[in-house]
Structure formats: C-alpha cells, structure tokens
Design a protein around this motif. Structure first.
Motif, PDB file in Angstrom:
ATOM      1  N   TRP A 122      27.130  32.712  20.612  1.00  0.00           N
ATOM      2  CA  TRP A 122      25.798  32.161  20.345  1.00  0.00           C
ATOM      3  C   TRP A 122      25.138  33.178  19.315  1.00  0.00           C
ATOM      4  O   TRP A 122      25.500  33.158  18.113  1.00  0.00           O
ATOM      5  CB  TRP A 122      25.121  32.398  21.677  1.00  0.00           C
ATOM      6  CG  TRP A 122      23.552  31.896  21.702  1.00  0.00           C
ATOM      7  CD1 TRP A 122      23.081  30.891  20.821  1.00  0.00           C
ATOM      8  CD2 TRP A 122      22.792  32.146  22.934  1.00  0.00           C
ATOM      9  NE1 TRP A 122      21.822  30.458  21.237  1.00  0.00           N
ATOM     10  CE2 TRP A 122      21.694  31.280  22.256  1.00  0.00           C
ATOM     11  CE3 TRP A 122      22.613  32.986  23.899  1.00  0.00           C
ATOM     12  CZ2 TRP A 122      20.293  30.961  23.140  1.00  0.00           C
ATOM     13  CZ3 TRP A 122      21.504  32.757  24.569  1.00  0.00           C
ATOM     14  CH2 TRP A 122      20.376  32.038  24.218  1.00  0.00           C
TER      15      TRP A 122
ATOM     16  N   LEU B 151      23.078  26.223  27.390  1.00  0.00           N
ATOM     17  CA  LEU B 151      22.424  25.401  26.506  1.00  0.00           C
ATOM     18  C   LEU B 151      22.248  25.934  25.221  1.00  0.00           C
ATOM     19  O   LEU B 151      22.035  25.197  24.313  1.00  0.00           O
ATOM     20  CB  LEU B 151      21.084  25.063  27.315  1.00  0.00           C
ATOM     21  CG  LEU B 151      19.953  24.109  26.514  1.00  0.00           C
ATOM     22  CD1 LEU B 151      20.732  22.688  26.585  1.00  0.00           C
ATOM     23  CD2 LEU B 151      18.811  23.988  27.319  1.00  0.00           C
ATOM     24  N   GLY B 152      21.796  27.017  25.075  1.00  0.00           N
ATOM     25  CA  GLY B 152      21.464  27.596  23.716  1.00  0.00           C
ATOM     26  C   GLY B 152      22.808  27.737  22.754  1.00  0.00           C
ATOM     27  O   GLY B 152      22.602  27.431  21.681  1.00  0.00           O
TER      28      GLY B 152
ATOM     29  N   ARG C 127      25.107  25.655  22.971  1.00  0.00           N
ATOM     30  CA  ARG C 127      25.538  24.468  22.569  1.00  0.00           C
ATOM     31  C   ARG C 127      24.507  23.615  21.612  1.00  0.00           C
ATOM     32  O   ARG C 127      24.863  22.971  20.710  1.00  0.00           O
ATOM     33  CB  ARG C 127      25.394  23.189  23.900  1.00  0.00           C
ATOM     34  CG  ARG C 127      26.345  23.467  25.036  1.00  0.00           C
ATOM     35  CD  ARG C 127      26.614  22.314  25.913  1.00  0.00           C
ATOM     36  NE  ARG C 127      25.462  22.251  26.626  1.00  0.00           N
ATOM     37  CZ  ARG C 127      25.108  22.904  27.681  1.00  0.00           C
ATOM     38  NH1 ARG C 127      26.088  23.592  28.468  1.00  0.00           N
ATOM     39  NH2 ARG C 127      23.813  22.544  28.450  1.00  0.00           N
ATOM     40  N   THR C 128      23.286  23.985  21.569  1.00  0.00           N
ATOM     41  CA  THR C 128      22.395  23.469  20.749  1.00  0.00           C
ATOM     42  C   THR C 128      22.283  24.110  19.330  1.00  0.00           C
ATOM     43  O   THR C 128      21.896  23.690  18.245  1.00  0.00           O
ATOM     44  CB  THR C 128      20.957  23.493  21.408  1.00  0.00           C
ATOM     45  OG1 THR C 128      20.716  24.844  21.661  1.00  0.00           O
ATOM     46  CG2 THR C 128      20.762  22.508  22.592  1.00  0.00           C
ATOM     47  N   GLU C 129      22.334  25.661  19.449  1.00  0.00           N
ATOM     48  CA  GLU C 129      22.268  26.421  18.422  1.00  0.00           C
ATOM     49  C   GLU C 129      23.608  26.852  17.563  1.00  0.00           C
ATOM     50  O   GLU C 129      23.728  27.086  16.619  1.00  0.00           O
ATOM     51  CB  GLU C 129      21.524  27.726  18.500  1.00  0.00           C
ATOM     52  CG  GLU C 129      20.165  27.604  19.018  1.00  0.00           C
ATOM     53  CD  GLU C 129      19.581  28.920  19.531  1.00  0.00           C
ATOM     54  OE1 GLU C 129      20.148  29.911  19.015  1.00  0.00           O
ATOM     55  OE2 GLU C 129      18.618  28.992  20.291  1.00  0.00           O
TER      56      GLU C 129
ATOM     57  N   HIS D 173      29.134  22.675  14.324  1.00  0.00           N
ATOM     58  CA  HIS D 173      27.790  22.975  13.855  1.00  0.00           C
ATOM     59  C   HIS D 173      28.026  23.195  12.119  1.00  0.00           C
ATOM     60  O   HIS D 173      27.200  23.379  11.531  1.00  0.00           O
ATOM     61  CB  HIS D 173      27.215  23.839  14.281  1.00  0.00           C
ATOM     62  CG  HIS D 173      26.776  23.859  15.722  1.00  0.00           C
ATOM     63  ND1 HIS D 173      25.615  23.545  16.142  1.00  0.00           N
ATOM     64  CD2 HIS D 173      27.498  23.907  16.852  1.00  0.00           C
ATOM     65  CE1 HIS D 173      25.463  23.038  17.267  1.00  0.00           C
ATOM     66  NE2 HIS D 173      26.629  23.412  17.918  1.00  0.00           N
TER      67      HIS D 173
END
Length: 359
Positions: A187, A224-225, A227-229, A277
C-alpha cells in the motif's frame, strides 16, 4: 555517547544550525531543560558517532513518552555543501518512545538513531516522510518485542524549519510490526499511518504493543485501501536476485529468475498493487536489476542494466498467485519463456550466525 551539560550561549552563537534546532524546541518546550547526550570525539575528527548529539524531552501528553531529537544530519556549525536550499541532508530525526516507568530516557534509542545516521552518512541516502525500513529484528536488540521495522513521517509538532544554512525537516521514526511493514509495502506509508493515527497518538513507538492489524475493522479498511490505491513501492531489494538466459535456436530463448523466499510473499501482493494499477516495479539485487512492466503482450528484453519483463494482466495475476515463500521452481503457464526459482533466505544475526531459515 555521553550525557553532557546544555550548550552555552557562546557555543550556540558559534553553531547557527544548532541554534535553529534549539529555537524550534524551545517553542515546543519553553523553559524545559532536556536530557542531552553528546559525542566525545566528533565524527569529522574520527569519532564513531555521526551525530553531534541527541536531546530528549519527557512528555506527559497525550500519553507519557520520551521525545528524542537529533543534531547532526543538518549543518550545525558552518555551511559545507553547495546546496543552498537544504542544510546538510535536509532533515533531523525524532523518535517518540512510550515511557515504561523509567526515570531517564532509554539509551538504546540513542544508539539506534546513531545506527540510522551511520546508514545515511555511508550511503548518502536521506530519510524522508513516507519511507520505511526493515530492522530485521527487534529495534531494541536485547528485548522481545513485535516492533521489528520502522516507518518515517513528518514530526507532527516540529515540521519544517529554516536554519541559516537551509531547510531542515524533522522526520519522525515510527516503530511498526512486520505485518504492518508488509502492508505498507503493498500500500503506502502515508495512508497506513493516517489510518492508524488514532491508535498511535503523535505516532508514538510503544515496544509493548502488538500489531494493529489484529483489529478486523482496521485490517478491512487497510485492505480496501490496497485495492483502490495500489502500491507506492516502486523498488524492492533482493539479496539473492539473479537471472539466467537459456538459448534455444528452435524454441527461442527462455529465462530463469531467482528470488529469495523472504521477499516472495510481499512481492506477490506488490506485483498486483503495481502492475494491475499500470505501474512498473523494479527489483534490485547486488549485481543486477529486473524491471516488471505492465503491457498487453508478454515478452522479455535484455537491457544494459538487467532484464525487463513485460507482463499482461493474466501473467501478472499468475505470478502473484504462485509466489509463495517456499523453495521451489516453476514455469509460468501464461509466459512459458519465464521460469521462477525461489531459494531459501538465511537470516543472520549481527555476528553472521544463521538465526532463521525461510523457505
């Protein structure tokens, strides 16, 4: 380092950089005399300790802790570098350590800060907010604690100051656990520390605490962070990174990539957090580099600095799925010209003795 009396006004006038740090601390701790530990022989004269000194203040709020502040990463006495924007390396380190009933600040923390300084002075690499580091063992070496790594954040009270020799940012060392470090790698440091700041007042280091990820709600928010960031880790260092080329006139060239087991599991998640990403990832070994790049077609390219692996989404997903910290060798089904070899990682203590085998 030896404890010494506070520097006199005359000495401060001769050390404008030191005075700038004192001024910042006097604003935060008006009228309070800190513990101060200074070097007997300055580093520039052959002494063993890079830092000229460390001051330590005892705090009661928001929880009792020791606030350590270094003197020596910046230029204290005169301007020596040609860089006019920054004083020396441009930062000083701080550390906030939970009080455990002692009357004086633990000296091990001063030695730890000196060890960090030795790394900076020998490598030339500064510490910045957002960085992280694996200590490969308890940060207090003679103690059983889950705190085995550190992250770096801007000191929440001292921030950035100007000295006569340039900018100085106070960068705080934050003790973290191994699984928290693994999460940061996949992350990013800033997002993790923002998530847990209510649990770590003023980003306190407490050697008695367990991992914050034992809280299922906090862990779910972190995942969640991720996966999204995605991951902010653009480079990973491997002690056993190697690659081999196998030539075949009929089938074309194939390659074997060797990795250490210790990094395999975190690499699996970072591959997803980077390539999925649309971000590259560079693996750095003692003698070579391997760059993983997202692409629509799978291919391998030899470059002057090492190897470039172009992976599509299917190859990246398979690589992530199959990277486990177990000694093994396998060929990717989605990229048959690439074989992955995972070798044991031997963890050694400061004397070179093997203390753990991973894989």
């Amino acid at each position: 380092m030896n404890e010494e009396e506070p520097r006199s006004g005359e000495a401060r006038e001769e050390s404008p950089g030191w005075e700038a740090i004192d001024t910042a601390l006097n604003r935060l701790y008006p009228g309070i005399e800190p513990f101060h530990y200074g070097t007997m022989i300055p580093y520039r004269l052959g002494g063993p300790d890079p830092l000229d000194g460390v001051s330590v203040y005892k705090r009661q709020d928001p929880v009792p802790h020791w606030h350590y502040v270094t003197y020596g990463f910046t230029e204290l006495h005169e301007k020596e570098s040609e860089n006019t924007q920054y004083s020396g390396f441009g930062f000083e380190l701080t550390l906030r350590l939970a009080v455990e009933g002692e009357e004086e600040p633990p000296v091990w923390a001063i030695n730890f800060l000196q060890n960090l300084a030795r790394y900076v002075f020998s490598s030339g690499n500064p510490f910045l907010p957002g960085h992280h580091m694996d200590a490969n063992g308890p940060i207090e070496s003679d103690r059983e604690t889950a705190i085995t790594a550190i992250a770096f954040v801007e000191d929440p009270e001292l921030g950035l100051i100007e000295s006569p020799f340039g900018e100085c940012r106070f960068v705080q060392v934050v003790g973290i656990t191994q699984d928290e470090l693994d999460l940061i790698k996949v992350w990013n440091t800033r997002s993790f520390l923002e998530l847990v700041k209510a649990r770590l007042p003023l980003y306190l280091t407490d050697l008695r605490r367990e991992s914050l990820l034992g809280d299922s709600e906090l862990r779910a928010a972190a995942e969640l962070g991720v996966r999204t960031e995605g991951s902010s880790t653009g480079h990973l260092y491997f002690e056993s990174l190697l690659w081999e080329e196998h030539r075949n006139l009929l089938k074309g060239n194939s390659y074997v990539l060797q990795l250490g087991a210790k990094q395999a599991e975190s690499l699996a998640r970072i591959v997803t957090g980077r390539l999925m990403h649309d971000r590259p990832l560079t693996l750095i070994g003692p003698d070579t580099e391997v760059m993983l790049l997202p692409d629509l077609q799978n291919r391998v390219a030899e470059m002057e600095e090492g190897l470039h692996l172009y992976l599509n989404a299917d190859a990246a997903a398979e690589l992530s799925r199959r990277l486990v910290p177990i000694e093994s060798e396998f060929r990717l089904e989605t990229m048959k010209q690439l074989t992955i070899r995972i070798v044991k990682t031997l963890m050694r203590d400061s004397e070179g003795n093997i203390v753990e085998t991973i894989g």
